[in-house]
Structures are given as structure tokens and as C-alpha cells.
Design a protein around this motif. Structure first.
Motif, PDB file in Angstrom:
ATOM      1  N   HIS A  81      37.852  52.834  35.205  1.00 47.11           N
ATOM      2  CA  HIS A  81      38.822  51.834  34.741  1.00 47.11           C
ATOM      3  C   HIS A  81      38.631  51.486  33.275  1.00 47.11           C
ATOM      4  O   HIS A  81      39.586  51.127  32.578  1.00 47.11           O
ATOM      5  CB  HIS A  81      38.789  50.582  35.626  1.00 47.11           C
ATOM      6  N   ILE A 109      40.148  54.574  31.246  1.00 49.26           N
ATOM      7  CA  ILE A 109      41.605  54.628  31.219  1.00 49.26           C
ATOM      8  C   ILE A 109      42.153  53.712  30.138  1.00 49.26           C
ATOM      9  O   ILE A 109      43.104  54.040  29.436  1.00 49.26           O
ATOM     10  CB  ILE A 109      42.170  54.289  32.614  1.00 49.26           C
ATOM     11  N   ASP A 152      55.695  53.220  43.215  1.00 45.03           N
ATOM     12  CA  ASP A 152      54.493  52.376  43.292  1.00 45.03           C
ATOM     13  C   ASP A 152      53.321  53.049  42.583  1.00 45.03           C
ATOM     14  O   ASP A 152      52.569  52.408  41.845  1.00 45.03           O
ATOM     15  CB  ASP A 152      54.092  52.140  44.758  1.00 45.03           C
ATOM     16  N   LYS A 182      53.707  52.920  38.929  1.00 49.76           N
ATOM     17  CA  LYS A 182      53.434  51.556  38.452  1.00 49.76           C
ATOM     18  C   LYS A 182      51.944  51.284  38.404  1.00 49.76           C
ATOM     19  O   LYS A 182      51.455  50.577  37.521  1.00 49.76           O
ATOM     20  CB  LYS A 182      54.092  50.539  39.385  1.00 49.76           C
ATOM     21  N   LEU A 183      51.218  51.829  39.389  1.00 51.24           N
ATOM     22  CA  LEU A 183      49.760  51.675  39.397  1.00 51.24           C
ATOM     23  C   LEU A 183      49.169  52.271  38.138  1.00 51.24           C
ATOM     24  O   LEU A 183      48.299  51.670  37.500  1.00 51.24           O
ATOM     25  CB  LEU A 183      49.165  52.401  40.602  1.00 51.24           C
ATOM     26  N   ALA A 199      49.751  49.936  35.481  1.00 50.08           N
ATOM     27  CA  ALA A 199      48.999  48.681  35.636  1.00 50.08           C
ATOM     28  C   ALA A 199      47.531  48.846  35.247  1.00 50.08           C
ATOM     29  O   ALA A 199      46.952  47.950  34.649  1.00 50.08           O
ATOM     30  CB  ALA A 199      49.110  48.179  37.074  1.00 50.08           C
ATOM     31  N   VAL A 200      46.938  49.997  35.590  1.00 51.57           N
ATOM     32  CA  VAL A 200      45.512  50.141  35.275  1.00 51.57           C
ATOM     33  C   VAL A 200      45.282  50.313  33.785  1.00 51.57           C
ATOM     34  O   VAL A 200      44.206  50.046  33.276  1.00 51.57           O
ATOM     35  CB  VAL A 200      44.850  51.321  36.028  1.00 51.57           C
ATOM     36  N   GLN A 242      50.067  41.608  31.835  1.00 53.66           N
ATOM     37  CA  GLN A 242      50.630  41.746  33.170  1.00 53.66           C
ATOM     38  C   GLN A 242      51.575  40.599  33.487  1.00 53.66           C
ATOM     39  O   GLN A 242      52.607  40.783  34.116  1.00 53.66           O
ATOM     40  CB  GLN A 242      49.502  41.826  34.198  1.00 53.66           C
ATOM     41  N   MET A 250      55.479  40.819  34.404  1.00 52.85           N
ATOM     42  CA  MET A 250      56.038  40.239  35.621  1.00 52.85           C
ATOM     43  C   MET A 250      57.313  39.472  35.330  1.00 52.85           C
ATOM     44  O   MET A 250      58.191  39.370  36.169  1.00 52.85           O
ATOM     45  CB  MET A 250      55.013  39.291  36.250  1.00 52.85           C
ATOM     46  N   GLU A 303      62.405  43.109  37.338  1.00 46.89           N
ATOM     47  CA  GLU A 303      61.819  44.183  38.125  1.00 46.89           C
ATOM     48  C   GLU A 303      62.661  45.455  38.001  1.00 46.89           C
ATOM     49  O   GLU A 303      62.156  46.554  37.808  1.00 46.89           O
ATOM     50  CB  GLU A 303      61.766  43.705  39.582  1.00 46.89           C
ATOM     51  N   ARG A 321      62.457  47.251  34.636  1.00 50.52           N
ATOM     52  CA  ARG A 321      61.172  47.938  34.506  1.00 50.52           C
ATOM     53  C   ARG A 321      61.185  49.241  35.306  1.00 50.52           C
ATOM     54  O   ARG A 321      60.758  50.285  34.840  1.00 50.52           O
ATOM     55  CB  ARG A 321      60.060  47.030  35.014  1.00 50.52           C
ATOM     56  N   ARG A 381      51.672  59.599  37.481  1.00 52.10           N
ATOM     57  CA  ARG A 381      50.783  58.429  37.449  1.00 52.10           C
ATOM     58  C   ARG A 381      49.919  58.457  36.193  1.00 52.10           C
ATOM     59  O   ARG A 381      49.756  57.449  35.499  1.00 52.10           O
ATOM     60  CB  ARG A 381      49.908  58.453  38.707  1.00 52.10           C
TER      61      ARG A 381
END
Lengths: 249, 306
Positions: free
Chosen positions: A72, A75, A96, A99-100, A103-104, A112, A116, A120, A123, A160
Motif C-alpha cells: 500500500h 502504490i 468496483d 474504483k479500488l 482508492a488505494v 477521499q 465522495m 457517483e 465519477r 485496476r
């Protein structure tokens, strides 16, 4: 120099899996890492991506140390990888997973929160257009990844990784298990990604036609060490490479 | 009779929604780390006592409730960091036994501070009732229901719609893959524990506002187990539905079945009271569910069976 790995060694019990391996990668360069089974290619990638901690050696990415850091952390520095065997995730859709990836990359909570607050749908549309469309995954964006073919799941894994905005992309056998057609597409996609995103790429691969078509430079590994480095033509004509592959005297 | 039944139903739904809130937390932790958290009941009890303590310190009820929730989140995180993380490589059974130890410890701490007697819980919500077509719903029950449902729905929305919720789901789905693709899984597990404890803490305060405050609140954790087994250990929706169902069943047993049973006993035997039949119902239901559908109503096959 973008990636600079020096004398990286890792031992599992009595097996020296990677033996004083060194590798330099320039920004924007696509380097192919080839070699027979058990040569230590994936293990070397695992060391760079934080899955393993090598016993000795040094690797830096833009002057920052890589070895011994968690995935993590890496990345967030732009070191992103894909996997040979795509992990099974039961509940998640293609979108999903993408998006992960995004997000990471942005571990910081403020970013974040801001994300949000954005709509939605806007995005999602942006991710579908910029990431999934070029990989021909836009139609399956809302399907669970479990329902996709192996080749498509590999493409999702790449999507991803791309959503994490890589500066250096480590691809572990991106073409293994794909059809010839899918393989050719993957090769085009990888070059296209490099041109568009401007990242460096290290790809571990067995299929020589794909490696030749994709990579700017090829590094050959055998028994954990680098034995040769050069262009596709040079690699094919080199006697030491022929020896490890074909067992010639 | 009908009115009475409806009245019971309303009370049951209110209590059941609080059960659901508490059970959500257990499912959340189970999904994320594979641990069945026996200390959830202790979080419930502690949340109620902390609310009580903060009110005694002179804080207004709502502030106390919010403060207790935040303290419980901290308590959940501390439990994960200090107790569970060092046991990361231990067998799951050992970890679960440790959560049982945490339950006993927290009960002992509360006993030492607040004593064994039932305490008068401060009034969180005003007295009085609303009249819905002849059914009286006290503000206490109404508030417990509304607050529980809002928190549950809010939590589910967070879990399903936000990036952090997505990381939670990925960690729950496949922790090794989550780690490999760069999710800080131990932080996600910490987060799951703190959210779970916070939900349990609020649930505890709400239950105390309905039934009074005592160490017995910790036993609610045990009622939550039939709830999650009924709903399927891995299903958050299952926990919600099963929580409501169980609350209603308990209320109906208490109001309808117990008087009938007592009458029967008094007529034909010398036993005077049937005791607390409603406390038996969850476990009777648990046995039936385990016999008929061990994976629960919403669970997937292959879920670890309790």
C-alpha cells in the motif's frame, strides 16, 4: 534512471531464488523479463512490489527506496503491479475493482472525502470512459468479475492497476492463458498505455512473439540471475540464451 | 386482543431494530477478520455505562450518547490493536476465546466501577407517547427504532457506496488479494472493530433506555448470536432482518405465550411462574435454524458453521 535495482537476492530455505539480480529501467521504457520456469522472474517482481522482502540488495524508484515497504505504501509512490493469477473476489463488479485501484492510490482521507462529494454517476462515467473503454470492458462494467472469462479478468486486473495511475507498472505474465487474439490486443494495450500514461513497464512473460512485439528491451534471467540483455533480435541469436532455453551445449 | 398484539409488535420491532444494529457489528467483524466476536455484548454494556457515566458528569443526554459512541469506537480500535493484532497468526479458536476473555474482563471492570445493582438510566428521550391508530408508541421506543434504522441504513450505505466501504468489502471478500492490491488491510480491520463497537455502544444505550441499566446488558451479545446465525453469518441484510424478527418473536412470547403457559402450569401443576420464556425463544429458534438451514436465511453455503 527511474528504476534502479542492484544485487537483489532472496533465499527461501536452501533455494537462492533471486541471485544478485540488477535491473535498470528508464522512464517510458517497456522492459521484458524472460527466462525459463523457475528463473526467479516473478519472485523478483514480488520483491519490487512489496510482497517479499529480499535479504540483500537495494532498489530505488526515483531515488526513493522500494525494498521492505508494504504494497500500500508502494502504490502511493506509483509502483503498481498486476498478477499472474487473478484473485477471486466474489461480490465485486468490474467497476468496483477499478474504483479500488483508484482508492488505494489516494490513501489520504481528505481526497477521499472530496471524491465522495462528487456525483457517483459522473465519477463512474469518467472511469468507464478513461479506463474500461480502451480495454473493451465498458459493456461489462457492472457485471461481477466472477462471471467473466479468464482473459477478461486479466484485463480487469490491468484496469485496476491503471486506475492507480502507475508510474511504473509491473506486469506478471499479462498474456499467459489468453488466446492469441487476446494476447495481441493486450500487447497493443500495453504499448498504448505507455504512450498515453507515460509510465515505465516491466513485464514478465513467456510468449516470445508478444515480448518481441511489445518490449523495447529484453532482460533474460536464469537461475535467479541476469544472463543477457538486449533487443529482441540480439536475444534470439545469443548462444547463452539458447543454451538455457534449449539445453544446447 | 388485536390492539394488544399490535402493541407488542411495535415494542418488538423497536427492540429488534436495536438487536439488528448490534448484530451488524458482529457480522462486520466476522466478514473482515473471520473472528466471531464474543465481546460484542461487552461493547453493548460498556456503551450503556459510558453514556450513564457521561450524563452523571453533567453532559446533556445527546452529547453523552455521541460521546459514548466515540469512546466506544476508540475502545473497539484499542481492542483490535492491543489484543487481536498481536494474535494475528494464532488459530481462530484461540482468538475467539480471547474475545470471550475480553467480555469477562469488561464485565468485571464495569462491576468494579458501577456495582452489581440495576441503575436508573438517565432519560435520553422525553416522556410521552404518540398515538398511531390507537397504538401507543412511547418516545423511547420510537427513538430507539428510528435511531437504529437510521444508523443501520447509514452504515449499509457507507459500506456499499463509498471508497472506504469498497475497501472494507474487498478485505472481507479476500484479505490476501486485498493486501496484494495495496489495501492497508490491518487498518481496515481496525476500522471494522471500531465501527462495530460504536454501533454496539449506541445499541447498548438504547436498550438501557428501554429496559434499565445493569450488567445483564452484556448478555444481549448472546442474543445477537442467534440473530446472525439466523441471518447467515456473512450477510449484513440478514442480520437486519433477523434482528427485527427476533425482537418481534420475543415480544409476542412475553405478551402472549407466557400468560398462556403460566395459566396452564397453574391449573395442572404446582408451578406458579413460567419465568422468562422470551429469553428461551432465540435459542430455540437457533436450534431450529441450525437443523433446517445451517447457513442461515441469507447466508451462502460454505460459510463456517457455528
Amino acid at each position: 534512471m527511474a528504476l534502479r535495482a542492484r544485487d537483489v537476492s532472496i533465499r527461501f530455505g536452501g533455494v537462492l531464488a533471486v541471485d544478485n539480480m540488477s535491473l535498470d529501467v528508464e522512464p517510458h521504457e517497456i522492459v521484458g523479463l524472460i527466462g525459463p520456469n523457475g528463473a526467479g522472474k516473478t519472485t523478483f517482481i514480488n520483491c519490487l512490489s512489496g510482497a517479499y522482502v529480499p535479504q540483500s540488495g537495494k532498489a530505488t524508484w526515483k531515488e526513493a527506496d522500494l525494498l521492505g515497504r508494504q504494497p500500500h505504501e508502494l502504490i502511493r509512490r506509483g509502483v503498481v503491479r498486476t498478477f499472474q493469477n487473478v484473485a477471486s473476489l466474489h461480490d465485486l463488479t468490474v467497476l468496483d475493482v477499478v474504483k479500488l485501484g483508484q482508492a488505494v492510490r489516494h490513501g489520504n482521507p481528505m481526497r477521499q472525502l472530496r471524491d465522495m462529494l462528487r456525483s457517483e454517476r459522473a465519477r463512474d462515467a469518467e472511469l468507464i470512459r478513461t479506463i474500461l473503454q480502451p480495454l473493451r470492458l465498458a459493456e461489462v462494467a457492472h457485471q461481477p468479475i466472477q462471471s467473466l472469462s479468464y482473459g477478461m479478468r486479466k484485463a480487469v486486473d490491468l484496469a485496476r492497476a491503471l486506475a492507480a495511475q502507475p508510474q511504473i507498472l509491473l506486469l506478471d505474465e499479462p498474456v499467459a492463458g489468453l488466446t492469441a487474439q487476446e494476447g495481441a490486443m493486450m500487447s497493443r494495450v500495453i504499448r498504448d498505455v505507455r504512450d498515453r500514461v507515460g509510465c515505465a513497464v516491466v513485464m514478465v512473460e513467456h510468449k516470445m512473439d508478444v515480448v518481441n512485439a511489445t518490449c523495447d528491451r529484453i532482460v533474460v534471467m536464469a537461475s535467479g540471475a541476469r544472463i543477457f540483455e538486449g533487443s529482441a533480435a540480439q536475444v534470439q541469436s545469443d548462444p547463452s540464451v539458447r543454451r538455457v532455453y534449449l539445453g544446447e551445449p | 386482543m388485536l390492539m394488544f398484539t399490535l402493541q407488542l409488535l411495535v415494542a418488538g420491532i423497536a427492540t429488534g431494530s436495536v438487536y439488528a444494529l448490534i448484530a451488524l457489528g458482529i457480522v462486520l467483524i466476522y466478514k473482515c477478520s473471520g473472528v466471531v466476536n464474543f465481546a460484542q455484548g461487552a461493547f453493548v454494556m460498556l456503551g450503556a455505562y459510558l453514556t450513564y457515566g457521561l450524563v452523571k458528569l453533567g453532559l446533556p443526554a445527546y452529547v453523552a450518547l455521541l460521546g459514548a459512541m466515540i469512546l466506544m469506537a476508540g475502545c473497539g480500535m484499542a481492542s483490535e490493536r492491543l489484543v487481536l493484532r498481536p494474535m494475528m497468526k494464532a488459530p481462530l479458536v484461540a482468538v475467539m476465546t480471547v474475545t470471550l476473555g475480553m467480555l469477562i474482563l469488561m464485565k468485571a471492570v464495569c462491576l468494579a466501577i458501577w456495582g452489581p445493582d440495576q441503575l436508573a438510566f438517565p432519560r435520553l428521550f422525553p416522556d410521552g407517547a404518540v398515538d398511531v391508530f390507537g397504538i401507543f408508541v412511547t418516545y423511547n421506543y420510537l427513538a430507539a427504532f428510528v435511531l437504529s434504522i437510521c444508523l443501520s441504513v447509514g452504515f449499509l450505505a457507507f459500506y456499499q457506496l463509498t471508497p472506504i466501504g469498497l475497501m472494507q468489502r474487498c478485505t472481507a471478500d479476500n484479505p490476501r488479494a486485498a493486501l496484494a492490491i495495496g489495501i492497508h488491510t490491518s487498518n481496515q480491520i481496525s476500522l471494522a472493530w471500531s465501527m462495530s463497537a460504536a454501533l454496539a455502544g449506541i445499541g447498548g444505550a438504547l436498550l438501557a433506555s428501554l429496559n434499565g441499566l445493569s450488567l445483564g446488558l452484556a448478555d444481549i451479545g448472546l442474543v445477537a448470536f442467534p440473530v446472525i446465525v439466523l441471518g447467515g453469518l456473512t450477510s449484513l441484510t440478514g442480520a437486519l432482518v433477523a434482528g427485527l424478527l427476533l425482537g418481534v418473536l420475543q415480544a409476542l412470547t412475553d405478551g402472549l405465550l407466557t400468560p398462556v403457559a403460566e395459566q396452564f402450569l397453574r391449573t395442572y401443576t404446582s408451578i406458579y411462574s413460567a419465568g422468562a420464556l422470551q429469553q428461551v425463544v432465540p435459542y430455540a429458534l437457533l436450534v431450529v435454524v441450525l437443523l433446517v438451514r445451517p447457513e442461515g436465511i441469507f447466508g451462502q453455503r460454505g460459510t463456517e458453521r457455528l
